[in-house]
Design an enzyme around this catalytic site. Structure first.
Site, mmCIF file in Angstrom:
data_model
loop_
_atom_site.group_PDB
_atom_site.id
_atom_site.type_symbol
_atom_site.label_atom_id
_atom_site.label_comp_id
_atom_site.label_asym_id
_atom_site.label_seq_id
_atom_site.Cartn_x
_atom_site.Cartn_y
_atom_site.Cartn_z
ATOM 1 N N HIS A 1 35.814 -1.672 109.696
ATOM 2 C CA HIS A 1 35.488 -3.245 109.514
ATOM 3 C C HIS A 1 34.956 -3.834 110.545
ATOM 4 O O HIS A 1 35.176 -5.080 110.858
ATOM 5 C CB HIS A 1 37.064 -3.723 109.270
ATOM 6 C CG HIS A 1 37.662 -3.381 108.099
ATOM 7 N ND1 HIS A 1 39.125 -3.339 108.271
ATOM 8 C CD2 HIS A 1 37.405 -2.841 106.990
ATOM 9 C CE1 HIS A 1 39.521 -2.842 106.974
ATOM 10 N NE2 HIS A 1 38.532 -2.568 106.200
ATOM 11 N N VAL B 1 39.187 -3.711 114.706
ATOM 12 C CA VAL B 1 37.935 -3.887 115.261
ATOM 13 C C VAL B 1 37.765 -4.046 116.807
ATOM 14 O O VAL B 1 37.008 -4.321 117.391
ATOM 15 C CB VAL B 1 37.282 -5.446 114.776
ATOM 16 C CG1 VAL B 1 37.331 -5.280 113.207
ATOM 17 C CG2 VAL B 1 38.515 -6.611 115.121
ATOM 18 N N ASP B 2 39.055 -3.519 117.287
ATOM 19 C CA ASP B 2 39.149 -3.553 118.944
ATOM 20 C C ASP B 2 38.559 -2.198 119.154
ATOM 21 O O ASP B 2 38.120 -1.184 118.454
ATOM 22 C CB ASP B 2 40.622 -3.588 119.334
ATOM 23 C CG ASP B 2 41.318 -2.644 118.646
ATOM 24 O OD1 ASP B 2 41.096 -1.412 118.936
ATOM 25 O OD2 ASP B 2 42.541 -2.856 118.161
ATOM 26 N N GLY C 1 49.984 3.187 111.408
ATOM 27 C CA GLY C 1 49.816 1.901 111.560
ATOM 28 C C GLY C 1 48.920 0.823 110.409
ATOM 29 O O GLY C 1 48.683 -0.078 110.777
ATOM 30 N N THR C 2 49.199 1.498 109.372
ATOM 31 C CA THR C 2 48.510 0.630 108.152
ATOM 32 C C THR C 2 49.402 0.656 107.017
ATOM 33 O O THR C 2 50.022 1.710 106.691
ATOM 34 C CB THR C 2 47.112 1.201 107.912
ATOM 35 O OG1 THR C 2 46.737 0.578 106.845
ATOM 36 C CG2 THR C 2 47.138 2.783 107.628
ATOM 37 N N GLN D 1 40.542 0.852 110.850
ATOM 38 C CA GLN D 1 40.491 -0.558 110.325
ATOM 39 C C GLN D 1 40.370 -1.430 111.373
ATOM 40 O O GLN D 1 40.317 -2.756 111.091
ATOM 41 C CB GLN D 1 41.696 -0.652 109.178
ATOM 42 C CG GLN D 1 41.844 0.109 108.110
ATOM 43 C CD GLN D 1 42.969 -0.023 107.226
ATOM 44 O OE1 GLN D 1 42.954 -0.924 106.579
ATOM 45 N NE2 GLN D 1 43.835 0.749 107.299
ATOM 46 N N ARG E 1 39.327 -13.723 120.344
ATOM 47 C CA ARG E 1 39.599 -12.289 120.186
ATOM 48 C C ARG E 1 39.086 -11.338 121.178
ATOM 49 O O ARG E 1 39.618 -10.539 121.732
ATOM 50 C CB ARG E 1 39.503 -11.589 118.714
ATOM 51 C CG ARG E 1 39.959 -12.575 117.593
ATOM 52 C CD ARG E 1 41.325 -12.286 117.442
ATOM 53 N NE ARG E 1 42.315 -12.957 118.394
ATOM 54 C CZ ARG E 1 42.422 -14.388 118.505
ATOM 55 N NH1 ARG E 1 41.829 -15.162 118.050
ATOM 56 N NH2 ARG E 1 43.168 -14.704 119.407
#
Length: 241
Positions: free
Chosen positions: A119, A103-104, A185-186, A101, A71
């Site tokens: 997250h 992780v990037d 986007g969620t 949310q 990733r």
């Protein structure tokens, strides 16, 4: 005269709207980062329970390390998209907090300055007992046998299913003070993040950007049925009118 300038500046600060943005995988998908919810419960051909749960780590940490190594490599090849950049531009005239949310690091790279990662962060690692420091490793690899100064195995700085979400209270406090809450986007299926919408003030404006129907038990939600980028453009039009 100095007093008048001070009063004007103070008024300008007071009048800034607070916009809190809750973002999810759908915004990063437009940069080319796949999401497991778009691929039948698989994330880059891995089962989610194998690579995104604390039980998966206990069962087979080697697979989990390799997954997040991949990733990081992928993250190094993608760029923030226009939706990320439009969110960052909101800071010019508003008080903006991004709760993500994801992780990037695409929000950071787009220019957003106040970000809460619910997250965790892909470019960071921490000891598996969570009692040591957090290390920023960028896009480097991490292997089994890589330990901190105490000899404790290092793991991805990710909040997995089955673990507490340490930033959730801070996120709820930000949502509770928002004039505008934007959800983008969620699908609002992953808790506790999905419950943040219910911390919004009664008079807060709530916008939801998602091309699909989303089950939200609130009447005052403006649903912009668009993908992230086109949805952000419409959102900015509406709040600037």
């Amino acid at each position: 005269e100095i007093l008048n300038i001070f009063v004007m500046l103070k008024c300008e600060i007071v009048m800034k709207r607070k916009i809190v943005i809750l973002s999810g995988a759908g915004i990063s998908a437009e940069s080319g980062i796949k999401t497991f919810r778009d691929s039948n419960g698989l994330w880059e051909e891995y089962r989610v329970e194998d690579v995104a749960s604390i039980d998966g780590w206990y069962r087979n940490p080697e697979i989990v390390q390799e997954f997040y190594n991949q990733r990081r490599v992928q993250l190094s090849t993608v760029e923030p998209n226009r939706a990320h950049k439009l969110i960052a531009q909101l800071e010019r005239e508003n008080d903006v907090v991004v709760i993500t949310q994801n992780v990037d690091n695409l929000h950071e790279r787009a220019g957003s300055s106040r970000i809460i990662h619910l997250h965790g962060e892909l470019t960071k690692i921490t000891p598996e007992d969570k009692n040591g420091d957090v290390y920023d490793i960028g896009y480097q690899q991490i292997k089994m046998g890589d330990c901190d100064s105490r000899g404790v195995q290092l793991r991805p700085y990710i909040v997995w299913f089955g673990e507490d979400v340490p930033e959730i209270n801070r996120a709820a406090e930000e949502v509770a003070t928002a004039d505008i809450l934007l959800i983008i986007g969620t699908s609002l299926n992953v808790y506790p993040a999905a419950g943040l919408i219910y911390y919004a003030k009664k008079d807060a404006q709530i916008y939801l950007i998602d091309p699909n129907d989303v089950n939200v038990r609130l009447a005052n939600v403006v649903h912009i049925k668009e993908n992230a980028t086109s949805g952000m453009e419409k959102f900015i039009e509406q709040v600037s009118a």
